[in-house]
Design a protein around this motif. Structure first.
Motif, PDB file in Angstrom:
ATOM      1  N   PHE B  34       0.841  -1.196   0.000  1.00  0.00           N
ATOM      2  CA  PHE B  34       0.000   0.000   0.000  1.00  0.00           C
ATOM      3  C   PHE B  34       0.876   1.245   0.000  1.00  0.00           C
ATOM      4  N   ARG B  97       1.919  -6.315   4.643  1.00  0.00           N
ATOM      5  CA  ARG B  97       1.666  -7.251   5.742  1.00  0.00           C
ATOM      6  C   ARG B  97       2.133  -8.629   5.336  1.00  0.00           C
ATOM      7  N   LEU B 103      -3.564 -10.583  10.792  1.00  0.00           N
ATOM      8  CA  LEU B 103      -3.744  -9.135  10.700  1.00  0.00           C
ATOM      9  C   LEU B 103      -4.129  -8.542  12.042  1.00  0.00           C
ATOM     10  N   GLY B 104      -5.048  -9.192  12.724  1.00  0.00           N
ATOM     11  CA  GLY B 104      -5.530  -8.626  13.972  1.00  0.00           C
ATOM     12  C   GLY B 104      -4.452  -8.485  15.026  1.00  0.00           C
ATOM     13  N   ASP B 105      -3.452  -9.291  14.974  1.00  0.00           N
ATOM     14  CA  ASP B 105      -2.395  -9.253  15.986  1.00  0.00           C
ATOM     15  C   ASP B 105      -1.192  -8.421  15.561  1.00  0.00           C
ATOM     16  N   TYR B 106      -0.937  -8.378  14.288  1.00  0.00           N
ATOM     17  CA  TYR B 106       0.311  -7.777  13.854  1.00  0.00           C
ATOM     18  C   TYR B 106       0.150  -6.541  12.979  1.00  0.00           C
ATOM     19  N   GLY B 107      -1.034  -6.285  12.515  1.00  0.00           N
ATOM     20  CA  GLY B 107      -1.222  -5.082  11.723  1.00  0.00           C
ATOM     21  C   GLY B 107      -0.352  -5.081  10.487  1.00  0.00           C
ATOM     22  N   TYR B 108      -0.024  -3.899  10.044  1.00  0.00           N
ATOM     23  CA  TYR B 108       0.809  -3.707   8.878  1.00  0.00           C
ATOM     24  C   TYR B 108       2.141  -3.095   9.290  1.00  0.00           C
ATOM     25  N   THR B 109       3.165  -3.439   8.537  1.00  0.00           N
ATOM     26  CA  THR B 109       4.482  -2.838   8.766  1.00  0.00           C
ATOM     27  C   THR B 109       4.695  -1.759   7.732  1.00  0.00           C
ATOM     28  N   PHE B 110       5.241  -0.646   8.175  1.00  0.00           N
ATOM     29  CA  PHE B 110       5.461   0.482   7.282  1.00  0.00           C
ATOM     30  C   PHE B 110       6.926   0.639   6.942  1.00  0.00           C
TER      31      PHE B 110
END
Lengths: 109, 119
Positions: B34, B97, B103-110
């Protein structure tokens, strides 16, 4: 109306204080929720995920109320290093993340 | 795990030139990445979703001919700002990700973001 709304602050608090941030989201179909922390001119970093059952990670507690479409973050015993912008984030269908504009926290000695 | 590398960190370019920003997933394969843009004191706004092997999906109001996205491999997506103008000056950030992590635990990495200044 913004999809994710937060009080921009700033919240100026002394060290050791407890501070709470609130956030509301407009899309009832949002599936996942997060709090991210963003330091000045840096990328956001995941602070914690948010669940209806509530979750706690050390001094940080997050809560989700789906009925009210409301998310909260509580920080206890604030540290100087907690100073940052806290972003409320809703995850929608298709893995799209919608960010709030952020709440600025300044912890002072 | 789940490290996303973005390059360059900052760039200054002349108006009318093009700038390419790279986003790499270092330890996982990202079929989807993204691209966001953040103006000062504003929230991150999703510009487009980059899909490996297919065309990117752009958000409403984002010019696809101006912001070219290429996702040629499972670990690399590029954003090219074409014919940049001063109003394109912003903080551009990619995210991804690891599909093997919840997803719920780790989200996205930027990625670390790219600060673009067009003069």
């Amino acid at each position: 109306r913004k999809e994710v709304e937060q009080d921009p602050g700033p919240f100026n608090v002394p060290e050791g204080a407890t501070v709470a941030f609130n956030c509301t989201y407009s899309n009832s179909a949002s599936q996942s929720f997060f709090w991210y922390r963003q330091d000045c001119r840096k990328e956001p970093k995941l602070l914690m995920s948010v669940y209806s059952s509530g979750n706690e990670d050390g001094r940080f507690t997050a809560q989700l109320n789906r009925a009210s479409q409301y998310i909260s973050l509580l920080i206890r015993d604030s540290k100087l290093s907690d100073s940052a912008t806290y972003l409320c984030v809703a995850g929608e269908y298709g893995n799209k993340l919608v960010f709030g504009a952020g709440t600025i926290l300044r912890v002072k000695s | 795990g789940a490290v996303v590398s973005q390059h360059p960190s900052w760039v200054i370019c002349k108006s009318g030139t093009s700038v390419k920003i790279e986003c790499r997933s270092l330890d996982f394969q990202a079929t989807t990445m993204f691209w966001y843009r953040q103006f000062p004191k504003q929230s991150l706004m999703l510009m487009a979703t980059s899909n490996e092997g297919s065309k990117a999906t752009y958000e409403q109001g984002v010019e696809k001919d101006k912001f070219l996205i290429n996702h040629a491999s499972l670990t690399l997506s590029t954003l090219t700002v074409t014919s940049a103008h001063p109003e394109d000056s912003s903080f551009y950030i990619c995210s991804a990700r690891d599909p093997l992590r919840e997803l719920g635990d780790y989200g996205y990495t930027f990625g670390s973001g790219t600060r673009l200044t067009v003069v």
